[in-house]
Design an enzyme around this catalytic site. Structure first.
Site, mmCIF file in Angstrom:
data_model
loop_
_atom_site.group_PDB
_atom_site.id
_atom_site.type_symbol
_atom_site.label_atom_id
_atom_site.label_comp_id
_atom_site.label_asym_id
_atom_site.label_seq_id
_atom_site.Cartn_x
_atom_site.Cartn_y
_atom_site.Cartn_z
ATOM 1 N N HIS A 153 -60.771 -104.893 -41.060
ATOM 2 C CA HIS A 153 -61.826 -105.616 -40.364
ATOM 3 C C HIS A 153 -63.214 -105.308 -40.925
ATOM 4 C CE1 HIS A 153 -63.280 -102.082 -38.081
ATOM 5 N NE2 HIS A 153 -62.010 -101.728 -38.049
ATOM 6 N N ASP A 154 -64.032 -106.356 -41.017
ATOM 7 C CA ASP A 154 -65.441 -106.258 -41.394
ATOM 8 C C ASP A 154 -65.656 -105.752 -42.811
ATOM 9 O OD1 ASP A 154 -66.768 -106.958 -38.691
ATOM 10 O OD2 ASP A 154 -65.312 -105.413 -38.175
ATOM 11 N N GLY A 169 -61.886 -100.144 -42.582
ATOM 12 C CA GLY A 169 -62.895 -101.033 -42.033
ATOM 13 C C GLY A 169 -64.271 -100.846 -42.635
#
Length: 262
Positions: free
Chosen positions: A121-122, A139
């Protein structure tokens, strides 16, 4: 559409260009957008708010746009954005973002992403990168343009990898890697500059000479990082052809939050 296999499951609401090819048993969710010229292999799952550009080739068994692997995530509407002309090989997993970090995972254009690569994520991946088998991005990782990552490499959360850097096979990357450098190992060490990569990309001899000087200032002359930064900032006075390269390094050093790999 005749180029979608009859066993594929396409949810109502999915926006798929008529030129897209979808293989058997693929599953595509209602918020997915896929641009022209893409190929989605058999048994792929593409879900969530995922937008895919044009001419991407996604091989069988990839999972794109799944919920982030973050215990704080509570089902919020986040997204994955993939650019153009990327190759995504078997069993890759790209997750959407989380709200507290912008809610977006992004992959740019012309990337070569090999089997079993995980992009958490991200993360934000630039253009023209190569990630060999089993590359793992935790992440919030940032990957610059033209980066090469060796197989079985793990990159710690929040790490930044500068443009044109090269990471060797089976490395543990827990600190930021400046642009143009070659690193490997566990613990990670800087081995030199990515001279072969720069040659292949058409860097002039003058630009490469300045980048070599940047490497010496940071890693071979015993300077503190602040002293090295000051010396690097002065290089364009004598070498104006490398002004953009120096600016890239200076901006990277200013943005580093996990410390620089030494």
């Amino acid at each position: 559409m005749s180029n979608i296999h009859p066993t594929a499951i396409i949810a109502d609401g999915a926006r798929i260009d008529p030129s897209v090819t979808v293989g058997p048993y693929a599953v595509i969710g209602p918020q997915v957008v896929i641009g022209p010229g893409c190929t989605v292999g058999a048994h792929c799952v593409i879900e969530g708010r995922t937008t895919i550009g044009k001419d991407n080739r996604i091989f069988q068994f990839a999972s794109l746009g799944a919920d982030p692997q973050d215990k704080k995530y509570k089902g919020e509407d986040t997204e994955l954005v993939i650019g153009d002309r990327n190759t995504v090989r078997e069993f890759c997993t790209f997750n959407r973002g989380v709200p507290g970090a912008g809610g977006k995972t992004s992959i740019g254009d012309d990337n070569w992403i090999m089997a079993y690569t995980h992009i958490a994520h991200d993360c934000h991946v630039g253009n023209h990168t190569t990630m060999a088998n089993n590359t793992t991005l935790a992440g919030h990782v940032l990957i610059g343009d033209w980066v090469t990552v060796g197989g079985l490499t793990g990159i710690h959360q929040f790490v930044k990898i500068g443009a044109h850097a090269m990471i060797g096979f089976s490395s543990a990357v827990s600190q930021d890697v400046p642009p143009f450098m070659t690193v490997d190992g566990n613990p990670l060490s800087v081995r030199g500059l990515n001279a072969e990569g720069l040659r292949r990309r058409g860097f002039s001899a003058g630009r490469v000479a300045v980048i070599k000087q940047i490497h010496r200032l940071m890693y071979r002359q015993g300077l503190t990082l602040e002293a090295a930064r000051a010396a690097i900032a002065d290089l364009p006075v004598a070498h104006p052809e490398a002004t953009a390269d120096v600016a890239l390094v200076m901006a990277f050093l200013a943005s580093s939050s996990r410390g620089i790999a030494r």
